[in-house]
Design a protein around this motif. Structure first.
Motif, PDB file in Angstrom:
ATOM      1  N   ARG A  80       0.803  -1.215   0.000  1.00 38.49           N
ATOM      2  CA  ARG A  80       0.000   0.000   0.000  1.00 38.49           C
ATOM      3  C   ARG A  80       0.843   1.277   0.000  1.00 38.49           C
ATOM      4  N   LYS A  81       2.149   1.109   0.149  1.00 35.96           N
ATOM      5  CA  LYS A  81       3.080   2.248   0.199  1.00 35.96           C
ATOM      6  C   LYS A  81       2.722   3.199   1.341  1.00 35.96           C
ATOM      7  N   TYR A  82       2.398   2.585   2.500  1.00 34.62           N
ATOM      8  CA  TYR A  82       2.076   3.385   3.674  1.00 34.62           C
ATOM      9  C   TYR A  82       3.275   3.572   4.598  1.00 34.62           C
ATOM     10  N   SER A  83       4.327   2.823   4.361  1.00 31.44           N
ATOM     11  CA  SER A  83       5.418   2.817   5.332  1.00 31.44           C
ATOM     12  C   SER A  83       6.203   4.114   5.316  1.00 31.44           C
ATOM     13  N   ASN A  84       7.022   4.316   4.264  1.00 34.41           N
ATOM     14  CA  ASN A  84       7.834   5.530   4.194  1.00 34.41           C
ATOM     15  C   ASN A  84       8.217   5.789   2.738  1.00 34.41           C
ATOM     16  N   PRO A  85       7.266   6.216   1.915  1.00 36.34           N
ATOM     17  CA  PRO A  85       7.568   6.413   0.494  1.00 36.34           C
ATOM     18  C   PRO A  85       8.657   7.461   0.283  1.00 36.34           C
ATOM     19  N   SER A  86       9.493   7.209  -0.685  1.00 36.51           N
ATOM     20  CA  SER A  86      10.590   8.119  -0.993  1.00 36.51           C
ATOM     21  C   SER A  86      10.788   8.177  -2.516  1.00 36.51           C
ATOM     22  N   PRO A  87      10.783   9.359  -3.139  1.00 38.26           N
ATOM     23  CA  PRO A  87      10.492  10.677  -2.540  1.00 38.26           C
ATOM     24  C   PRO A  87       9.011  10.849  -2.261  1.00 38.26           C
ATOM     25  N   PHE A  88       8.690  11.864  -1.448  1.00 42.22           N
ATOM     26  CA  PHE A  88       7.311  12.110  -1.049  1.00 42.22           C
ATOM     27  C   PHE A  88       6.940  13.544  -1.435  1.00 42.22           C
ATOM     28  N   PHE A  89       5.778  13.714  -2.075  1.00 40.93           N
ATOM     29  CA  PHE A  89       5.326  15.030  -2.542  1.00 40.93           C
ATOM     30  C   PHE A  89       4.101  15.451  -1.737  1.00 40.93           C
ATOM     31  N   TYR A  90       4.155  16.689  -1.214  1.00 43.11           N
ATOM     32  CA  TYR A  90       3.019  17.218  -0.457  1.00 43.11           C
ATOM     33  C   TYR A  90       2.983  18.734  -0.628  1.00 43.11           C
ATOM     34  N   ARG A  91       1.814  19.253  -1.048  1.00 37.75           N
ATOM     35  CA  ARG A  91       1.603  20.681  -1.263  1.00 37.75           C
ATOM     36  C   ARG A  91       2.653  21.266  -2.216  1.00 37.75           C
ATOM     37  N   GLU A  92       2.832  20.559  -3.350  1.00 36.42           N
ATOM     38  CA  GLU A  92       3.732  20.989  -4.414  1.00 36.42           C
ATOM     39  C   GLU A  92       5.177  21.137  -3.939  1.00 36.42           C
ATOM     40  N   LYS A  93       5.547  20.376  -2.931  1.00 35.99           N
ATOM     41  CA  LYS A  93       6.920  20.392  -2.446  1.00 35.99           C
ATOM     42  C   LYS A  93       7.423  18.961  -2.344  1.00 35.99           C
ATOM     43  N   GLU A  94       8.689  18.754  -2.700  1.00 37.36           N
ATOM     44  CA  GLU A  94       9.275  17.403  -2.684  1.00 37.36           C
ATOM     45  C   GLU A  94      10.100  17.215  -1.421  1.00 37.36           C
ATOM     46  N   TYR A  95       9.858  16.068  -0.750  1.00 34.98           N
ATOM     47  CA  TYR A  95      10.622  15.694   0.441  1.00 34.98           C
ATOM     48  C   TYR A  95      11.374  14.409   0.144  1.00 34.98           C
ATOM     49  N   SER A  96      12.502  14.231   0.792  1.00 42.01           N
ATOM     50  CA  SER A  96      13.294  13.023   0.548  1.00 42.01           C
ATOM     51  C   SER A  96      12.550  11.774   0.979  1.00 42.01           C
ATOM     52  N   MET A  97      11.710  11.901   2.029  1.00 40.27           N
ATOM     53  CA  MET A  97      10.897  10.775   2.495  1.00 40.27           C
ATOM     54  C   MET A  97       9.702  11.309   3.268  1.00 40.27           C
ATOM     55  N   PHE A  98       8.772  10.407   3.544  1.00 37.04           N
ATOM     56  CA  PHE A  98       7.528  10.786   4.221  1.00 37.04           C
ATOM     57  C   PHE A  98       7.795  11.276   5.643  1.00 37.04           C
ATOM     58  N   THR A  99       8.699  10.631   6.359  1.00 40.20           N
ATOM     59  CA  THR A  99       8.985  11.022   7.746  1.00 40.20           C
ATOM     60  C   THR A  99       9.555  12.433   7.831  1.00 40.20           C
ATOM     61  N   GLU A 100      10.309  12.859   6.813  1.00 41.85           N
ATOM     62  CA  GLU A 100      10.859  14.216   6.808  1.00 41.85           C
ATOM     63  C   GLU A 100       9.726  15.246   6.716  1.00 41.85           C
ATOM     64  N   CYS A 101       8.708  14.949   5.909  1.00 42.56           N
ATOM     65  CA  CYS A 101       7.550  15.837   5.816  1.00 42.56           C
ATOM     66  C   CYS A 101       6.833  15.936   7.160  1.00 42.56           C
ATOM     67  N   CYS A 102       6.681  14.819   7.851  1.00 37.43           N
ATOM     68  CA  CYS A 102       6.018  14.830   9.168  1.00 37.43           C
ATOM     69  C   CYS A 102       6.816  15.653  10.174  1.00 37.43           C
ATOM     70  N   ARG A 103       8.146  15.538  10.132  1.00 35.45           N
ATOM     71  CA  ARG A 103       8.977  16.307  11.059  1.00 35.45           C
ATOM     72  C   ARG A 103       8.837  17.807  10.819  1.00 35.45           C
ATOM     73  N   GLU A 104       8.665  18.209   9.585  1.00 39.37           N
ATOM     74  CA  GLU A 104       8.526  19.635   9.286  1.00 39.37           C
ATOM     75  C   GLU A 104       7.266  20.221   9.916  1.00 39.37           C
ATOM     76  N   PHE A 105       6.188  19.427   9.958  1.00 41.96           N
ATOM     77  CA  PHE A 105       4.930  19.899  10.550  1.00 41.96           C
ATOM     78  C   PHE A 105       4.736  19.424  11.991  1.00 41.96           C
ATOM     79  N   ASN A 106       5.804  18.860  12.605  1.00 39.28           N
ATOM     80  CA  ASN A 106       5.752  18.396  13.992  1.00 39.28           C
ATOM     81  C   ASN A 106       4.641  17.368  14.209  1.00 39.28           C
TER      82      ASN A 106
END
Length: 521
Positions: A109-135
């Motif tokens: 299902r690609k729920y674990s830690n997709p890499s790269p990860f795109f959210y709000r027209e911004k690219e993150y190296s991985m999903f966990t990095e995006c979560c850390r940015e928004f605490n």
């Protein structure tokens, strides 16, 4: 020098300078050892033996590698521990098999830690990095994605935009027809906050809900930026900074302060308390402690309790330490009698009675009661829990139903509690609620509910109604107008209803006479 000598101890025929070195050598958690010491009253040697045994029991082997626990392994694999536990409970698989199954599902299902990860027209190296940015915690986002059956982006939108759900802004006085849980969902309030506020302030549910609605309207629900760091909301910011969310809300509401101003105030206060805690503490009996940590360790209390006392009484660390030291001295002198047993040591009493020492101390300080009253309260609570567990166990046995227990309420004996409810005309829900709130027996709660129901009853024209409101509704008169007429003319409400009904009959008779006169004319 005295503190250093106090820290030394002997364990397994070896002398240790302090607990940190011993725990590092045996690979156990220092706080686990402290937990056994403070909560169960064990010696340091007994606590270490228990911690070593527990550490060996929870070790987890996966693909030839040994992990300290299943939780640690799940964290490294990027899988929520709750998901693995649920899989083990539902399928009966072992931990390793369940973890492999969850990892395969996550990869599919690609729920674990997709890499790269795109959210709000911004690219993150991985999903966990995006979560850390928004605490945000990645595990919570994954769980919400699974529960919503949606993508990780939609789950992030839920936490950042739609959480908590709010449908109303102003409090509705007619909310009581719904449960507290439903009302909290409507207004976007945590149910635990409401009950904690009721317990601390001894107020009604309406007042607690009004308070948190005011907090939500004042603070807002969107993301905030404090000192250059972005947080999902004020609660998340308080959690990261180690500040009490309740304190922040109180200052914002009662002192009309801004959010940033309040957060900065408590952050500086916390830093000031930490500096004060590093100063030596001198007690009235001449005892000296190098810092607050040593004082709390010797007296076996938490530093957060000291900080809470400082906040409530606006005092120094020294004054708070004197208060807790005098309280501890009073506890040591008190004789505790439980049945035929008499104790002079509170920790020994708690250990033999199966009660947590910390709970007893907290209840004594919070409600200003004696040690005997606090111990008896928790003994009574444990007895109720055991009785409830026995009844549940009896219900689980196939074909076996528990025999109804006879109860005596107000001198009358009933075959079961259900028949008692029916005979007295009260509900089980009200009785259980009163037992939970006042920690009383069933007989006392049933008598209280019956008296409350009897006082609420309203008699009119030889008939008994459930309440005054029910009587007004039956005769179609306004409750407020009846009460106003009774207060103005200084008569009873029954007499006021009689006068209103008489006026209504006279008006209807006059109207009929007028109609007859017009017809004749």
């Amino acid at each position: 020098m005295e503190i250093r000598e106090q820290n030394q101890f002997v364990f397994r025929n070896r002398n240790w300078l302090n607990l940190d070195n011993c725990c590092e050598f045996y690979g156990v958690n220092k706080f686990t050892v402290r937990h056994y010491q403070y909560d169960y009253g064990d010696t340091i040697q007994e606590a270490l033996e228990k911690a070593i045994k527990y550490t060996k029991q929870i070790k987890f082997v996966y693909k030839g590698k040994t992990y300290p626990s299943l939780a640690k392994c799940c964290r490294e694999m990027g899988i929520p521990e709750s998901t693995v536990r649920k899989c083990m409970a539902e399928t009966g698989k072992t931990g390793a098999v369940a973890l492999t199954h969850c990892i395969k599902k996550a990869e599919e299902r690609k729920y674990s830690n997709p890499s790269p990860f795109f959210y709000r027209e911004k690219e993150y190296s991985m999903f966990t990095e995006c979560c850390r940015e928004f605490n945000l915690e990645p595990n919570k986002v994954r769980q919400k994605s699974i529960s919503l059956n949606s993508s990780l982006q939609d789950a992030l939108d839920f936490f950042l935009l739609d959480h908590p759900v709010r449908r109303k802004k102003n409090f509705d006085d007619n909310y009581s027809i719904e449960s507290v849980s439903a009302t909290c969902r409507q207004y976007g309030i945590k149910r635990a906050d409401v009950y904690n506020y009721i317990k601390d302030n001894q107020c009604s549910k309406e007042e607690a809900i009004r308070y948190y609605i005011a907090v939500k309207n004042k603070i807002g629900t969107g993301s905030i930026t404090f000192e250059g760091v972005k947080y999902v909301d004020v609660r998340e910011c308080c959690r990261k900074l180690g500040i009490s969310y309740r304190w922040v809300c109180d200052r914002i509401i009662y002192k009309n302060a801004g959010v940033d101003e309040t957060l900065f105030y408590y952050k500086t206060e916390k830093e000031k308390w930490q500096k004060m805690s590093e100063e030596p503490i001198y007690l009235e009996d001449g005892t000296k402690y190098d810092n607050l940590h040593d004082f709390c360790r010797v007296l076996k209390i938490r530093q957060t309790d000291i900080y809470g006392y400082i906040y409530r009484h606006d005092c120094s660390v020294q004054e708070a330490a004197d208060f807790y030291a005098s309280r501890q001295a009073a506890v040591d002198k008190e004789m505790i009698q439980i049945g035929e047993m008499v104790y002079t040591d509170l920790q020994k009493c708690c250990k033999e009675q199966g009660i947590l020492y910390r709970w007893v101390c907290n209840k004594m300080l919070r409600e200003n009661i004696t040690a005997s009253e606090a111990v008896k309260y928790y003994i009574r609570k444990n007895e109720k829990k055991q009785l409830k567990a026995q009844r549940k166990a009896a219900l689980k046995v196939k074909g076996k139903m528990p025999e109804p227990q006879r109860v005596v309420v107000m001198g009358q004996e009933y075959e079961s509690k259900e028949k008692c409810y029916k005979a007295l005309g009260i509900t089980k829900k009200l009785v259980l609620r009163h037992m939970r709130e006042t920690n009383c027996l069933f007989e006392e709660a049933a008598a209280y509910c019956y008296e409350k129901k009897r006082k609420k009853q309203f008699e009119f024209r030889g008939k008994t109604y459930k309440s005054y409101n029910a009587c007004c509704k039956a005769y179609g008169v306004a409750q407020e107008y009846v009460a106003l007429k009774a207060n103005r003319e200084r008569i009873t409400r029954q007499e006021a209803i009689e006068k209103l009904l008489e006026q209504r009959e006279n008006k209807s008779t006059l109207l009929v006479d007028n109609l007859i006169t017009k017809d004749e004319g």
